[in-house]
Write an enzyme that holds these catalytic residues in place. Sequence first.
Site, PDB file in Angstrom:
ATOM      1  N   HIS A 172       0.846  -1.213   0.000  1.00  0.00           N
ATOM      2  CA  HIS A 172       0.000   0.000   0.000  1.00  0.00           C
ATOM      3  C   HIS A 172       0.868   1.245   0.000  1.00  0.00           C
ATOM      4  O   HIS A 172       1.946   1.268   0.590  1.00  0.00           O
ATOM      5  CB  HIS A 172      -0.974  -0.004   1.178  1.00  0.00           C
ATOM      6  CG  HIS A 172      -0.342   0.060   2.537  1.00  0.00           C
ATOM      7  ND1 HIS A 172      -0.043   1.253   3.161  1.00  0.00           N
ATOM      8  CD2 HIS A 172       0.061  -0.906   3.392  1.00  0.00           C
ATOM      9  CE1 HIS A 172       0.500   1.005   4.349  1.00  0.00           C
ATOM     10  NE2 HIS A 172       0.590  -0.295   4.517  1.00  0.00           N
ATOM     11  N   GLU A 178      -4.978   1.660   2.945  1.00  0.00           N
ATOM     12  CA  GLU A 178      -4.816   0.581   3.924  1.00  0.00           C
ATOM     13  C   GLU A 178      -4.859   1.122   5.342  1.00  0.00           C
ATOM     14  O   GLU A 178      -5.373   0.480   6.249  1.00  0.00           O
ATOM     15  CB  GLU A 178      -3.492  -0.143   3.679  1.00  0.00           C
ATOM     16  CG  GLU A 178      -3.396  -1.513   4.328  1.00  0.00           C
ATOM     17  CD  GLU A 178      -2.939  -1.503   5.779  1.00  0.00           C
ATOM     18  OE1 GLU A 178      -3.185  -2.480   6.479  1.00  0.00           O
ATOM     19  OE2 GLU A 178      -2.344  -0.492   6.230  1.00  0.00           O
ATOM     20  N   GLU A 179      -4.311   2.303   5.537  1.00  0.00           N
ATOM     21  CA  GLU A 179      -4.190   2.861   6.893  1.00  0.00           C
ATOM     22  C   GLU A 179      -5.476   3.562   7.345  1.00  0.00           C
ATOM     23  O   GLU A 179      -5.528   4.099   8.437  1.00  0.00           O
ATOM     24  CB  GLU A 179      -3.027   3.874   6.950  1.00  0.00           C
ATOM     25  CG  GLU A 179      -1.684   3.326   6.484  1.00  0.00           C
ATOM     26  CD  GLU A 179      -1.007   2.437   7.522  1.00  0.00           C
ATOM     27  OE1 GLU A 179      -1.649   2.078   8.525  1.00  0.00           O
ATOM     28  OE2 GLU A 179       0.173   2.101   7.287  1.00  0.00           O
ATOM     29  N   ASP A 220       6.805   1.441   5.956  1.00  0.00           N
ATOM     30  CA  ASP A 220       5.386   1.041   5.898  1.00  0.00           C
ATOM     31  C   ASP A 220       4.600   2.012   5.030  1.00  0.00           C
ATOM     32  O   ASP A 220       4.172   3.042   5.510  1.00  0.00           O
ATOM     33  CB  ASP A 220       4.822   1.001   7.323  1.00  0.00           C
ATOM     34  CG  ASP A 220       3.358   0.625   7.380  1.00  0.00           C
ATOM     35  OD1 ASP A 220       2.861   0.045   6.408  1.00  0.00           O
ATOM     36  OD2 ASP A 220       2.712   0.941   8.400  1.00  0.00           O
ATOM     37  N   ASP A 249      -0.515   4.415   0.723  1.00  0.00           N
ATOM     38  CA  ASP A 249      -0.958   5.453   1.661  1.00  0.00           C
ATOM     39  C   ASP A 249      -0.194   5.281   2.970  1.00  0.00           C
ATOM     40  O   ASP A 249       0.356   4.209   3.246  1.00  0.00           O
ATOM     41  CB  ASP A 249      -2.473   5.387   1.902  1.00  0.00           C
ATOM     42  CG  ASP A 249      -2.896   4.131   2.646  1.00  0.00           C
ATOM     43  OD1 ASP A 249      -2.425   3.036   2.259  1.00  0.00           O
ATOM     44  OD2 ASP A 249      -3.674   4.223   3.616  1.00  0.00           O
ATOM     45  N   HIS A 272       4.566   4.037  11.886  1.00  0.00           N
ATOM     46  CA  HIS A 272       3.476   4.820  12.495  1.00  0.00           C
ATOM     47  C   HIS A 272       3.995   5.833  13.519  1.00  0.00           C
ATOM     48  O   HIS A 272       3.192   6.541  14.128  1.00  0.00           O
ATOM     49  CB  HIS A 272       2.396   3.944  13.158  1.00  0.00           C
ATOM     50  CG  HIS A 272       1.668   3.037  12.204  1.00  0.00           C
ATOM     51  ND1 HIS A 272       0.506   2.391  12.513  1.00  0.00           N
ATOM     52  CD2 HIS A 272       1.947   2.661  10.932  1.00  0.00           C
ATOM     53  CE1 HIS A 272       0.093   1.654  11.483  1.00  0.00           C
ATOM     54  NE2 HIS A 272       0.972   1.807  10.507  1.00  0.00           N
TER      55      HIS A 272
HETATM   56 ZN   LIG Z   1       1.301  -1.085   6.412  1.00  0.00          ZN
END
Ligand SMILES: [Zn+2]
Length: 438
Positions: A76, A140-141, A109, A78, A406
């Site tokens: 992903h 996805e997030e 990520d 995003d 994150h």
């Molecule tokens: Zn991820």
Amino acid sequence: MPNARSDLATLVSHRSIANPELAPRDGNSEAASFLEEALAMLELTIESRDMPDGTRTVIASASAPPDAPTVLLYSHYDVQPPGDESAWLSDPWELTDRGGRWYARGSADSKGNIVAHLTALRALDGDLRCGIKVVFEGSEEWPSPGLETFVQEAPETLDADAMLIADCGSPAVDEPGLTTSLRGSVVMVVTVKTLESPVHSGSFGGAAPDALAALIRILDSFWDERGTATVGQPAVPRGWTGKEVPESRFRQDAGVLEGVDLVGDGPLADRIWLRSSITVVGIDAPAVQGSLPAIPASARARIALRVPPGVTAKEAEQGLVAQIRRATPWNAEVEIVTQAATEPFASPGHGTAFSTFRDAVRDAYGREPTEIGEGGAIPVCSAFSAAYPSAEILLYGVEEPLSAIHSPNESVDPGEIERIALAECLFLMRYAGVAATG
Ligand SMILES: [Zn+2]
């Protein structure tokens, strides 16, 4: 690798946050366009689709040679918002080298994983022995009706024999890991009401029911004395058969303060991968600053329940609702809303694609990969395993604990991108030769 670096530098410069309430959509669509150009240069056919949530899933394909299997490459583009930008040592949207690592939001990520896919395809230089379906998701997030909805509605578009989901990683740099177990999740908001409005705690305290106290009693019932979740546990608990998670490393990765105990019982791998856990991720109650001597009339909390393999999201949700009802004191009014539910995933840990990929990872790293679990959910993984029960799903990637995904100062070790790309490349060269297709 110079190409990989420049791809990643461009990709992280696009502020691809999916949720339009948090950022303009421009960054997300710019990232999608950049990826479409990169895939078109690899001579794949672009078949991107707009998703119900307004984001675009970049899809590109090359049809399979006769009798050859098809491999899907997922990741992903995003990202999570950067959060507190003052906590970043360099611009989150500019790929920055520091101490041999590359820093930026999404560098690991999952833009780092996307670049590993692109690098593997580029290294093949058109020598495609399998059919290829590249799927780069743009939301996805952000929990929204995106790719999972699309997979349900048009399953034939993404059907494949092997699905390479690069959105995970390894226990440490240069220590390859294959993820064979994922916990699902249930997110729920519980609201407790006891009074029409707050009343003076001196005049009424002692008899008037306190909504916050009721909520505290409900929440407290979610754990036993050792901190083990009382809800969502598998009826027949399995033990982790792979390598155990060393406590010292876990404490360090989690930043557990010295002298503070870990919670739960039994091997750490079981606790974080094969058992449920419950976290109160948010709570609405009067703030300490400015608080009055008043009995709260209402209070609410958002609860995240991690669902281990062997328990369905529905069973976990029902268990949590039943526990809330059981633990509610004083006939307080309770409203329960489930906001999201994702199924857990367990790979059989064998199969043609699995063993071919494991060998490819071993050859790329020069050491045997370990099987690991992952405590967090990957919704697309549940969607794929439900829609394509015969496909083999492989989970791995360039992330490791130093990546701080994150969090501020997210980074990737470029060596992980290189080794993962090499492993994928070897897999794509070998898989057609070993896969039996029907
Ligand atoms: Zn991820």
